[in-house]
Design an enzyme around this catalytic site. Structure first.
Site, PDB file in Angstrom:
ATOM      1  N   LYS A 196       2.431  24.861  -3.133  1.00  0.00           N
ATOM      2  CA  LYS A 196       1.191  24.263  -2.621  1.00  0.00           C
ATOM      3  C   LYS A 196       1.301  22.746  -2.725  1.00  0.00           C
ATOM      4  CE  LYS A 196      -1.488  28.338  -3.944  1.00  0.00           C
ATOM      5  NZ  LYS A 196      -2.519  28.897  -4.842  1.00  0.00           N
TER       6      LYS A 196
ATOM      7  N   ARG B 225       0.812  -1.217   0.000  1.00  0.00           N
ATOM      8  CA  ARG B 225       0.000   0.000   0.000  1.00  0.00           C
ATOM      9  C   ARG B 225       0.846   1.268   0.000  1.00  0.00           C
ATOM     10  NH1 ARG B 225      -2.820   2.038  -2.628  1.00  0.00           N
ATOM     11  NH2 ARG B 225      -3.918   0.045  -2.640  1.00  0.00           N
TER      12      ARG B 225
ATOM     13  N   LYS C  24       4.239  39.293  -2.299  1.00  0.00           N
ATOM     14  CA  LYS C  24       2.825  39.120  -2.638  1.00  0.00           C
ATOM     15  C   LYS C  24       2.006  40.290  -2.099  1.00  0.00           C
ATOM     16  CE  LYS C  24       1.247  34.896  -2.825  1.00  0.00           C
ATOM     17  NZ  LYS C  24       1.355  34.502  -4.255  1.00  0.00           N
TER      18      LYS C  24
END
Length: 283
Positions: free
Chosen positions: A138, A103, A170
């Protein structure tokens, strides 16, 4: 061209952390109870849908951390295009170890192949233009370096890896500084001469102000193609131009046609789907 693989020391830590999370306090209760210790098996990692493979080194590390005697033979290397039913790799060795690692190995392989596949789709959409597709910060916490690797496998490039790569001013930085000019002046005075400075702008007036001061790159945020074309003409090669803001494979071509150097896309790493890959037993 497929990027160079990540050194083993860079991928072992996230793989080890994922295995410890899965093994918990008692190991694989199901497999240990059902599968004889001396049972060997040969299995295949098989694509269930079309896409681009990425993350095979992480899958191999997962199997070998559980049992070093497990062998993995790659049939479709990272960067390969696969169709449903294609065998990506053959994994053989102790069945207990293969099942215990299954998995976590698939989680890495499916996730990174999903990122590479999505990146490839946007890269293909803008192949007629000079524009490059890049990712953002992100990313899944703790997995940034491998997710950005998957973007490169898909034909894209990387934006900053962290806050220490470069200056990116920003809107909130500008708001606190009081103006674009003041923010740029503080940045220029606060970092070394080798550090690049990029400024996010929302309007052509902000862009004009930034160009008057001087900046290495401008992030043209949520602008229409018409406004982007005007911005690129205004920059006239004096800075790297980057477009961003909910860009998809369908909207990327008209944005690339404006002449921007880069298109940055956050969803390539923060919300992209997996590529469905399964582990099938051969014997």
């Amino acid at each position: 061209m497929t990027p160079a693989p990540l050194p083993g020391i860079m991928i072992e830590a996230p793989v080890r952390m994922a295995l410890l999370e899965d093994l918990g306090r008692a190991g694989d209760l199901t497999t240990d109870a059902i599968v004889p210790r001396d049972r060997n098996a040969t299995t295949s990692l098989v694509a269930r849908q079309p896409g681009i493979v990425a993350g095979l080194d992480l899958a191999r590390t997962t199997f070998q951390l559980i049992d070093p005697s497990i062998k993995m033979r790659v049939e479709r290397a990272d960067g390969s295009a696969v169709a449903p039913g294609d065998v990506i790799a053959t994994v053989s060795g102790p069945a207990r170890g293969i099942l215990t690692a299954e998995r976590v190995a698939l989680n890495f392989l499916c996730r990174l192949s999903g990122i590479a596949t999505a990146t490839s789709s946007v890269v293909a959409a803008v192949r007629d233009y000079k524009t490059r597709i890049v990712c953002t910060r992100k990313t899944t916490p703790g997995l940034r370096m491998i997710e950005k690797y998957a973007v490169r496998v898909g034909g894209g490039g990387n934006h900053r890896f962290g806050l220490d790569d470069a200056v990116l001013i920003k809107d909130n930085h500008v708001a606190i500084a009081g103006s674009v000019t003041e923010a740029l002046k503080r940045a220029k005075n606060g970092v070394g001469h080798l550090v690049k400075i990029e400024l996010e702008v929302d309007t052509l007036d902000q862009l004009r102000e930034a160009l008057d001061i001087g900046v290495d790159a401008v992030l043209l945020d949520n602008m229409s193609p018409a406004t982007l074309a005007e911005a690129v003409a205004m920059v006239a090669g004096r800075a790297v131009t980057e477009a961003s803001g909910r860009i998809t494979p369908a909207t990327a071509p008209p944005i690339a046609a404006t002449g921007v150097d880069l298109i940055s896309i956050g969803w390539l790493t923060h919300s992209v789907g997996i590529l469905d890959i399964g582990l099938d037993f051969k014997d």
